[in-house]
Design an enzyme around this catalytic site. Structure first.
Site, PDB file in Angstrom:
ATOM      1  N   ARG A 165      26.121  38.844  26.995  1.00  0.00           N
ATOM      2  CA  ARG A 165      25.642  40.111  26.425  1.00  0.00           C
ATOM      3  C   ARG A 165      25.575  41.175  27.522  1.00  0.00           C
ATOM      4  O   ARG A 165      25.835  42.354  27.277  1.00  0.00           O
ATOM      5  CB  ARG A 165      24.293  39.939  25.733  1.00  0.00           C
ATOM      6  CG  ARG A 165      23.164  39.499  26.655  1.00  0.00           C
ATOM      7  CD  ARG A 165      21.818  39.597  25.975  1.00  0.00           C
ATOM      8  NE  ARG A 165      20.760  39.021  26.803  1.00  0.00           N
ATOM      9  CZ  ARG A 165      19.482  39.342  26.703  1.00  0.00           C
ATOM     10  NH1 ARG A 165      19.093  40.222  25.791  1.00  0.00           N
ATOM     11  NH2 ARG A 165      18.575  38.784  27.475  1.00  0.00           N
ATOM     12  N   GLU A 221      21.935  47.950   9.564  1.00  0.00           N
ATOM     13  CA  GLU A 221      23.245  47.454   9.998  1.00  0.00           C
ATOM     14  C   GLU A 221      24.373  47.811   9.032  1.00  0.00           C
ATOM     15  O   GLU A 221      25.490  48.123   9.455  1.00  0.00           O
ATOM     16  CB  GLU A 221      23.182  45.925  10.184  1.00  0.00           C
ATOM     17  CG  GLU A 221      22.280  45.465  11.301  1.00  0.00           C
ATOM     18  CD  GLU A 221      20.816  45.372  10.905  1.00  0.00           C
ATOM     19  OE1 GLU A 221      19.985  45.031  11.766  1.00  0.00           O
ATOM     20  OE2 GLU A 221      20.490  45.648   9.719  1.00  0.00           O
ATOM     21  N   PHE A 258      22.488  39.575  12.240  1.00  0.00           N
ATOM     22  CA  PHE A 258      22.328  40.797  11.469  1.00  0.00           C
ATOM     23  C   PHE A 258      23.643  41.543  11.250  1.00  0.00           C
ATOM     24  O   PHE A 258      23.861  42.107  10.181  1.00  0.00           O
ATOM     25  CB  PHE A 258      21.305  41.706  12.150  1.00  0.00           C
ATOM     26  CG  PHE A 258      19.995  41.016  12.416  1.00  0.00           C
ATOM     27  CD1 PHE A 258      19.416  40.221  11.442  1.00  0.00           C
ATOM     28  CD2 PHE A 258      19.367  41.121  13.642  1.00  0.00           C
ATOM     29  CE1 PHE A 258      18.222  39.557  11.672  1.00  0.00           C
ATOM     30  CE2 PHE A 258      18.167  40.463  13.890  1.00  0.00           C
ATOM     31  CZ  PHE A 258      17.589  39.678  12.904  1.00  0.00           C
ATOM     32  N   HIS A 275      23.522  37.497  20.966  1.00  0.00           N
ATOM     33  CA  HIS A 275      22.498  36.531  20.560  1.00  0.00           C
ATOM     34  C   HIS A 275      23.003  35.558  19.498  1.00  0.00           C
ATOM     35  O   HIS A 275      22.299  35.213  18.547  1.00  0.00           O
ATOM     36  CB  HIS A 275      21.246  37.250  20.055  1.00  0.00           C
ATOM     37  CG  HIS A 275      20.556  38.053  21.119  1.00  0.00           C
ATOM     38  ND1 HIS A 275      21.115  39.206  21.640  1.00  0.00           N
ATOM     39  CD2 HIS A 275      19.372  37.875  21.748  1.00  0.00           C
ATOM     40  CE1 HIS A 275      20.300  39.702  22.555  1.00  0.00           C
ATOM     41  NE2 HIS A 275      19.237  38.915  22.649  1.00  0.00           N
ATOM     42  N   ASP A 289      13.336  32.870  19.439  1.00  0.00           N
ATOM     43  CA  ASP A 289      13.382  33.717  18.238  1.00  0.00           C
ATOM     44  C   ASP A 289      13.502  32.891  16.957  1.00  0.00           C
ATOM     45  O   ASP A 289      13.223  33.384  15.866  1.00  0.00           O
ATOM     46  CB  ASP A 289      14.534  34.713  18.321  1.00  0.00           C
ATOM     47  CG  ASP A 289      14.259  35.818  19.333  1.00  0.00           C
ATOM     48  OD1 ASP A 289      13.137  35.859  19.869  1.00  0.00           O
ATOM     49  OD2 ASP A 289      15.167  36.631  19.583  1.00  0.00           O
ATOM     50  N   ARG A 323      22.851  35.075  24.596  1.00  0.00           N
ATOM     51  CA  ARG A 323      21.665  35.484  25.352  1.00  0.00           C
ATOM     52  C   ARG A 323      21.510  34.679  26.639  1.00  0.00           C
ATOM     53  O   ARG A 323      21.047  35.195  27.652  1.00  0.00           O
ATOM     54  CB  ARG A 323      20.425  35.293  24.475  1.00  0.00           C
ATOM     55  CG  ARG A 323      19.109  35.654  25.138  1.00  0.00           C
ATOM     56  CD  ARG A 323      17.949  35.303  24.217  1.00  0.00           C
ATOM     57  NE  ARG A 323      16.677  35.796  24.705  1.00  0.00           N
ATOM     58  CZ  ARG A 323      15.520  35.574  24.101  1.00  0.00           C
ATOM     59  NH1 ARG A 323      15.488  34.865  22.982  1.00  0.00           N
ATOM     60  NH2 ARG A 323      14.400  36.053  24.603  1.00  0.00           N
TER      61      ARG A 323
END
Length: 313
Positions: A10, A58, A83, A109, A117, A167
């Site tokens: 990322r 999004e 997302f 991610h 998460d 990540r």
């Protein structure tokens, strides 16, 4: 011995966007209120006039990018894989894929290494979703060097591209000075005669470690890095299958619809071969440290080694 350098892809994504932005004024970046996490914030700081924060919307972001692409811009939309690939799938399909617009999707991610998460954010289905969209290129880079070059290759490519980033900081396995990236072409990282490991993304470095352990047991494993899952380098995989007789696919993604499925699709037609798919086995993830989750779900080097050793015997 010096420690291997590790960088999250990322971060590579954000840095590559800044480099591209310096060279191409038609590059624009859109984010869905996650710029600090997706690392597009570095582009925002460098070129604020070409950065659009669409908020937690999004689907709208996807539509805005589609419109910009028809005006000569090259938009990169950015959010967590869950997302952007999940929530905005219909907009990506109908507003980008169907008209084959020149929009790039930077999905960060991805996989279970999102860690704490938890299952709602750990997208293990995105490759499967994006593979089904006609004309969509799907890229999952293995390290910082490959990720940065992949972003630049995506910019040059005319059409929609899905880029998958993580990540977790990954070992840098490529030398920037002599690495060549080509969309749709796999890479042989290690030669072997007893079986072939076909890996992608975060699992490439773990597969190389597993191959070293197998060598200690007298098992020579060829290791192929498939950074482009679609279009797949079928020629390289078929050749490897014929040479080694067994294929193992390794991915930080569901075993349904991802790299393993793509490889099996190709081999079933061109070179029927025994295949072991290593990945997330039809289950959701859970909250926890990324490294511990890889161990629990059998995706660390030791587990990959053990599964392959059993498969070979």
């Amino acid at each position: 011995m010096s420690e291997v350098k590790k960088i999250a892809t990322r971060d590579s994504y954000g840095n590559a966007l800044v480099e591209l932005g310096r060279e191409h004024e038609n590059l624009v970046v859109l984010d869905a209120d996650l710029a600090a996490a997706t690392k597009t914030v570095v582009f925002k700081k460098a070129y604020p006039e070409r950065f659009i924060d669409c908020g937690i919307a999004e689907a709208n972001m996807t539509g805005v990018a589609a419109g910009l692409s028809t005006c000569g811009k090259v938009p990169f939309i950015s959010s967590f894989a869950m997302f952007v690939a999940g929530r905005a799938f219909e907009q990506i399909r109908n507003s980008i894929g169907y008209p084959h617009l020149n929009v790039k999707i930077g999905a960060t991610h991805a996989g279970i290494t999102v860690g704490e998460d938890g299952a709602t954010h750990q997208c293990n289905e995105d490759i499967a979703l994006m593979r089904t969209i006609p004309g969509m290129v799907v890229i999952s880079p293995a390290d910082d060097v490959e990720a940065r070059v992949a972003v630049k290759a995506a910019y040059k490519y005319e059409g929609p591209v899905y880029l998958r980033f993580g990540r977790l900081a990954l070992p840098v396995i490529h030398n920037e000075s002599d690495y060549t990236f080509e969309i749709g072409k796999g890479e042989i990282l290690r030669e072997g005669k007893d079986l072939t490991i076909v890996a992608t993304g975060a699992m490439v470095s773990n597969s190389l470690e597993a191959a070293k352990k197998l060598k200690e047991d007298g098992i020579e494993a060829k290791v192929i890095n498939i950074h482009t899952i679609k279009p797949l380098d079928e020629g390289l995989i078929v050749k490897a299958a014929k040479e080694t007789g067994k294929i193992v696919t390794v991915e930080e993604h569901s075993v349904i619809g991802g790299l393993g499925s793509a490889v099996c699709d190709a081999l079933a037609v061109k070179a029927p071969t025994q295949v072991l798919k290593i990945g997330i086995n039809d289950t959701f993830g859970e909250s926890g440290p990324a490294v511990e989750l890889l161990k629990k779900y059998g995706l660390d080097a030791d587990n990959i080694y053990a599964k392959i050793k059993s498969f070979v015997k």
